[in-house]
Design an enzyme around this catalytic site. Sequence first.
Site, PDB file in Angstrom:
ATOM      1  N   SER A 267     -10.778  -6.563 -24.817  1.00  0.00           N
ATOM      2  CA  SER A 267     -12.229  -6.756 -24.810  1.00  0.00           C
ATOM      3  C   SER A 267     -12.606  -7.980 -23.981  1.00  0.00           C
ATOM      4  O   SER A 267     -11.752  -8.781 -23.599  1.00  0.00           O
ATOM      5  CB  SER A 267     -12.736  -6.918 -26.237  1.00  0.00           C
ATOM      6  OG  SER A 267     -12.481  -8.242 -26.662  1.00  0.00           O
ATOM      7  N   LYS A 268     -13.895  -8.088 -23.759  1.00  0.00           N
ATOM      8  CA  LYS A 268     -14.455  -9.207 -22.995  1.00  0.00           C
ATOM      9  C   LYS A 268     -13.964 -10.542 -23.532  1.00  0.00           C
ATOM     10  O   LYS A 268     -13.694 -11.466 -22.795  1.00  0.00           O
ATOM     11  CB  LYS A 268     -15.968  -9.206 -23.185  1.00  0.00           C
ATOM     12  CG  LYS A 268     -16.728  -8.278 -22.338  1.00  0.00           C
ATOM     13  CD  LYS A 268     -18.192  -8.616 -22.508  1.00  0.00           C
ATOM     14  CE  LYS A 268     -19.052  -7.494 -21.948  1.00  0.00           C
ATOM     15  NZ  LYS A 268     -20.449  -7.726 -22.127  1.00  0.00           N
ATOM     16  N   ARG A 269     -13.937 -10.643 -24.854  1.00  0.00           N
ATOM     17  CA  ARG A 269     -13.617 -11.930 -25.485  1.00  0.00           C
ATOM     18  C   ARG A 269     -12.134 -12.276 -25.407  1.00  0.00           C
ATOM     19  O   ARG A 269     -11.777 -13.438 -25.471  1.00  0.00           O
ATOM     20  CB  ARG A 269     -14.025 -11.901 -26.968  1.00  0.00           C
ATOM     21  CG  ARG A 269     -15.426 -11.456 -27.172  1.00  0.00           C
ATOM     22  CD  ARG A 269     -16.333 -12.608 -27.611  1.00  0.00           C
ATOM     23  NE  ARG A 269     -17.702 -12.265 -27.369  1.00  0.00           N
ATOM     24  CZ  ARG A 269     -18.519 -12.927 -26.573  1.00  0.00           C
ATOM     25  NH1 ARG A 269     -18.098 -13.995 -25.938  1.00  0.00           N
ATOM     26  NH2 ARG A 269     -19.757 -12.543 -26.403  1.00  0.00           N
TER      27      ARG A 269
END
Length: 506
Positions: free
Chosen positions: A261-263
């Site tokens: 994911s982005k994070r």
Amino acid sequence: MKKVRVRFAPSPTGPLHIGGVRTALYNYLFAKQNYGDFILRIEDTDQTRFVPGAEEYIIEAFEWLGIPFDEGVHIGGKYGPYKQSERKVIYLQYALELVNNGWAYYAFDTPADLEQRRAQAEAEKKTFQYDARSRGGLCNSLTLTPAEVEQRIHADEPYVIRFKYPENSEILVHDLIRGEVRINSNLLDDKVLYKSDGMPTYHLANIVDDHLMEISHVIRGEEWLPSAPLHVMLYQAFGWEAPQFAHLPLLLKPDGNGKLSKRDGDRLGFPVFPLLWKDPKSGEISSGYRESGYLPEAVINMLALLGWNPGTEQEIMDLPTLVSLFSIEKISKSGAKFDLEKAKWFNHAYIQMAPDTLLLDLFQKELQKHNIHPDTDYLLKIINLMKERVHFIPEFWEQCAFFFVAPTDYDEQVIKKRWKPGTDVHLKKISDILSSVQPFNKEKAHNLVMEYIQGTELNMGQIMNSFRLSLVGAAKGPDMFEIIDLLGVAETQKRIARAIETIIVN
Ligand code: GLU
């Protein structure tokens, strides 16, 4: 055979995820292998999710990566426009065509009506779905008379156009990676094709554009597989030949637990975006491969192998090699785990293969940040000496700063461990030995210094590390005599003198 035409169709909702870059790369490889076209289409029908700067970011990312498009929003082409918001007028006529031939219908239910239905179903421990079984009890052109429908549209009442799935029929999706995927239409919701804001949904616009742009193969992420039955049905409803589908496996977190994911990136110490991104609203910064000092060729090579391999042990492959070896059949069905060590390994390998001129340019950019503008020959020598130790471009500065700036402070630990009373005397002696080698020759200097240290029966590590500390400020760096050769004897002597003056032990 139909000409191969593939597209990468991102929505400008933020920075481009590295998984999206891989999707684009596979599309590119497939297109070029088949002498086909590779197209960039911007899918911005969902205006609520539009993020300023995202489209420009996408274009810049592919420019940096060196993956060129044949047609696209930024370069045009004969199937344009390539941005869906500029194609708005096209979609309504297709939505109406489906209404007219019985594959779609107007629905006037308000969001509140639908919410109430949902709540009611929930209370009965059921799920509400707008489908063959429920549509007969809802407010749409299947339940209203044609005159009522006409009147509502005339009165500007908001409506959507929904797809009308046939009841209880099996939908078959042929996927080049997954084989045959079958689903019963009763499980599917009558998806909205055209929204009350006058915009098509992703599904309608995507299908219409793929058809009008003569797309032959749709290669996209696995997250779109659930939409594929609708897309297959839409082609059937229009009477168009469907493209071939290939849904790519997910890119997973390094431990394999879920989608990358982005994070994850900044949390786990690697970028998930090609370029640095500053969120226009929150100002939050996410790191990028470019700014972290990756070479685009390394990123491409690494990404190509996340979910595909040529079936041999070969790992280093440039873009033309990838084009010649790529095949959809060899794409794996299961998700690919991101591997930071492998990413580092690829970048290191590509730094070794990079032309000096490129490394010089990148190194100079790093140095400019520190306002340092050295001589090109000097830099080239440093690059050749250091590149073997470097995994990322910024390390050229981190590991080589001492070539440009003399140390002013010295690693305490090393002082404690190595710098003993009397060290200064030996370093002065070494300084004199260096003066005696005229003209300077690193082998000769090496031999004389070694001879001296051995003659004094001193601990080699102690003297050499103190010597290194004087030049570098720490116990790191390449061979000492290579350093002296580059710094020059005068500068070396200056640094020895300064260390002796600064480091006082008793
Ligand atoms: N606009 C979709 C996306 O953002 C494209 C999906 C597709 O390729 O059909 O990924």
